[in-house]
Design a protein around this motif. Sequence first.
Motif, PDB file in Angstrom:
ATOM      1  N   ASP B 129      -5.625   0.638  -2.130  1.00 21.26           N
ATOM      2  CA  ASP B 129      -6.766  -0.130  -2.650  1.00 21.26           C
ATOM      3  C   ASP B 129      -7.794   0.752  -3.373  1.00 21.26           C
ATOM      4  O   ASP B 129      -8.559   0.254  -4.198  1.00 21.26           O
ATOM      5  CB  ASP B 129      -7.465  -0.880  -1.503  1.00 21.26           C
ATOM      6  CG  ASP B 129      -6.522  -1.848  -0.800  1.00 21.26           C
ATOM      7  OD1 ASP B 129      -5.583  -2.338  -1.463  1.00 21.26           O
ATOM      8  OD2 ASP B 129      -6.694  -2.100   0.409  1.00 21.26           O
ATOM      9  N   HIS B 130      -7.846   2.035  -3.001  1.00 18.72           N
ATOM     10  CA  HIS B 130      -8.835   2.963  -3.599  1.00 18.72           C
ATOM     11  C   HIS B 130      -8.142   4.267  -3.975  1.00 18.72           C
ATOM     12  O   HIS B 130      -8.370   5.297  -3.328  1.00 18.72           O
ATOM     13  CB  HIS B 130      -9.972   3.266  -2.612  1.00 18.72           C
ATOM     14  CG  HIS B 130     -10.617   2.047  -2.048  1.00 18.72           C
ATOM     15  ND1 HIS B 130     -10.098   1.357  -0.972  1.00 18.72           N
ATOM     16  CD2 HIS B 130     -11.731   1.376  -2.424  1.00 18.72           C
ATOM     17  CE1 HIS B 130     -10.875   0.322  -0.705  1.00 18.72           C
ATOM     18  NE2 HIS B 130     -11.874   0.300  -1.575  1.00 18.72           N
ATOM     19  N   PRO B 131      -7.284   4.221  -5.005  1.00 14.45           N
ATOM     20  CA  PRO B 131      -6.466   5.401  -5.323  1.00 14.45           C
ATOM     21  C   PRO B 131      -7.282   6.656  -5.622  1.00 14.45           C
ATOM     22  O   PRO B 131      -6.815   7.765  -5.367  1.00 14.45           O
ATOM     23  CB  PRO B 131      -5.669   4.971  -6.555  1.00 14.45           C
ATOM     24  CG  PRO B 131      -6.008   3.561  -6.827  1.00 14.45           C
ATOM     25  CD  PRO B 131      -7.046   3.091  -5.892  1.00 14.45           C
ATOM     26  N   HIS B 132      -8.522   6.475  -6.111  1.00 13.96           N
ATOM     27  CA  HIS B 132      -9.320   7.661  -6.442  1.00 13.96           C
ATOM     28  C   HIS B 132      -9.789   8.406  -5.198  1.00 13.96           C
ATOM     29  O   HIS B 132     -10.330   9.497  -5.304  1.00 13.96           O
ATOM     30  CB  HIS B 132     -10.514   7.259  -7.324  1.00 13.96           C
ATOM     31  CG  HIS B 132     -11.384   6.224  -6.681  1.00 13.96           C
ATOM     32  ND1 HIS B 132     -10.947   4.946  -6.399  1.00 13.96           N
ATOM     33  CD2 HIS B 132     -12.667   6.279  -6.227  1.00 13.96           C
ATOM     34  CE1 HIS B 132     -11.920   4.255  -5.819  1.00 13.96           C
ATOM     35  NE2 HIS B 132     -12.962   5.046  -5.704  1.00 13.96           N
ATOM     36  N   HIS B 133      -9.589   7.830  -4.012  1.00 17.62           N
ATOM     37  CA  HIS B 133     -10.007   8.506  -2.783  1.00 17.62           C
ATOM     38  C   HIS B 133      -8.839   9.180  -2.050  1.00 17.62           C
ATOM     39  O   HIS B 133      -8.990   9.569  -0.876  1.00 17.62           O
ATOM     40  CB  HIS B 133     -10.709   7.526  -1.837  1.00 17.62           C
ATOM     41  CG  HIS B 133     -12.111   7.226  -2.252  1.00 17.62           C
ATOM     42  ND1 HIS B 133     -12.904   8.163  -2.892  1.00 17.62           N
ATOM     43  CD2 HIS B 133     -12.880   6.120  -2.115  1.00 17.62           C
ATOM     44  CE1 HIS B 133     -14.070   7.639  -3.137  1.00 17.62           C
ATOM     45  NE2 HIS B 133     -14.098   6.405  -2.699  1.00 17.62           N
ATOM     46  N   ALA B 134      -7.705   9.311  -2.718  1.00 18.82           N
ATOM     47  CA  ALA B 134      -6.528   9.910  -2.068  1.00 18.82           C
ATOM     48  C   ALA B 134      -6.853  11.286  -1.494  1.00 18.82           C
ATOM     49  O   ALA B 134      -6.372  11.665  -0.422  1.00 18.82           O
ATOM     50  CB  ALA B 134      -5.372   9.999  -3.058  1.00 18.82           C
ATOM     51  N   LYS B 135      -7.700  12.027  -2.195  1.00 25.48           N
ATOM     52  CA  LYS B 135      -8.024  13.396  -1.789  1.00 25.48           C
ATOM     53  C   LYS B 135      -8.711  13.436  -0.407  1.00 25.48           C
ATOM     54  O   LYS B 135      -8.462  14.342   0.390  1.00 25.48           O
ATOM     55  CB  LYS B 135      -8.973  14.003  -2.834  1.00 25.48           C
ATOM     56  CG  LYS B 135      -8.558  15.377  -3.269  1.00 25.48           C
ATOM     57  CD  LYS B 135      -9.430  15.849  -4.393  1.00 25.48           C
ATOM     58  CE  LYS B 135      -9.228  17.336  -4.639  1.00 25.48           C
ATOM     59  NZ  LYS B 135     -10.056  17.761  -5.766  1.00 25.48           N
TER      60      LYS B 135
END
Lengths: 290, 290
Positions: B129-135
């Motif tokens: 749902d929030h791919p930019h938070h994978a890190k």
Amino acid sequence: MSIGEYKKCIDRELKLYFEDKIKYSEEEKIIYEAMAYSTNIGGKRIRPILFMATHNIFSNSEVPMGIPCAIEMIHTYSLIHDDLPDMDNDDLRRGKPTNHKVFGNAMAILAGDGLLNEAFNIAFQYVVDHPHHAKALKYLCNSSGVDGMISGQVIDILNENKTVSLKELEKMHRLKTGALIKASIVSGAIIGGATEEEIVLLEQYGDALGLAFQVIDDILDVTGNEDKIGKKVGSDATNNKSTFVSVIGLEESKVYAEKLTLKCYDILENIDKNTDELYEITRYLLNREE
Amino acid sequence: MSIGEYKKCIDRELKLYFEDKIKYSEEEKIIYEAMAYSTNIGGKRIRPILFMATHNIFSNSEVPMGIPCAIEMIHTYSLIHDDLPDMDNDDLRRGKPTNHKVFGNAMAILAGDGLLNEAFNIAFQYVVDHPHHAKALKYLCNSSGVDGMISGQVIDILNENKTVSLKELEKMHRLKTGALIKASIVSGAIIGGATEEEIVLLEQYGDALGLAFQVIDDILDVTGNEDKIGKKVGSDATNNKSTFVSVIGLEESKVYAEKLTLKCYDILENIDKNTDELYEITRYLLNREE
């Protein structure tokens, strides 16, 4: 690529992975040695091969080898924990001493935990680099958890010394063995770029293949060659485990395995791509002796 | 929000999570019961609280509650496995029977495995749902693996019945306890939207806080009230474990805990945001009696 070539590829990758980890770690390197031991003890590598072959149906890009490595680590973690004295208490796996026999129970529990963590570490790193593939990794992760392998093992334990129905047995194996097999195929398809329609077909294929795989395992437990299967023939009966053979009989199990395999062929034919490699793998799994 | 309000919030969320899972599962629901038992047995919820409070420094959005739940599940999985007869063989945790005492060793191993898997399932769903938070999730995942908690436990086992140096003891605790504490803070900061500079400061804060937390744990093991700490006073000595108290003495340990806490305050002051809640949590952790 042939099954043998795929196997060589994943064998080499996993060997290098742990050599590197062991080289660069300090007093804790014993944990990597324990993790490497069971991972590289000589499995058939069915799951990573299925991932790679499925990926290659849809993509000309190189297979992201971290993912099939992670898949084999998840599989190996489950074997190490299943073999523990508190679980199935197995001394041998693939003809070699089980992890706890070599490293002790505490280290074996941690080696299993370590492999599961390592697999997800690799998976998250992949998602950091390829955020649009998070869904494929979510599918994989789901298969190893309580919605998949873990519930399978729980039901297996609850079923010990019990007579179970074919339906119950199928449910257990769909979770315990089938879930990760199916997820290897589906995640390979998603990352390779399959369409929604193709993914649905491959889910059905994975489902039938996973079940066929287990039926054949149960047959080999009765008819197999000990040297080849790497454990005592009849060990399921000794452990009071229900098997397809004990529930529907040997002949009926053979018929069932063949029926499931034909179903796999049928599904593959409905995919409008070159599925020859998956066809080969399916045939190999039906006719295997180990 | 006060520490108590944060705790209520995570307590409620975890209770609901498992109630729902148990409600919708079949014969395998025993595994969710085992997972829920240890998760909801009354921990201090330090790690999820740190995630939430750090997140709220940088963001006015609601905390994505799945992540602190996942963090507490990772923590609980490690406790269940550490308590097993093959590991520390503890009968009591937080004053209640440990997981294997209630559900048996096999189910306790699986409950630990289940919690770790469930945590990553939640984390992957969040990344979908929030791919930019994978890190942020990668950071969290890293802390529970061989680069963090697992190596900490391995070194702990290897150190048993050995005299270790302060440096070795610190390394062990940085991995075993500190890694997840730091990751809870850092992942909260990343998801909340902290700058690179703020994240570096919070890593230092997390590092000092994690160590202070452990030093105080060791002090409480000697000076604590059994009813409050939920285990026998002096249990580390009985288990032949090196502690900060056994290595540098009780008074020196108190001085060290205070020094680390002051370092935490210093770092928080260098962050140009309202860090009052983290300040409060740090103070609470230094002065706690349980």
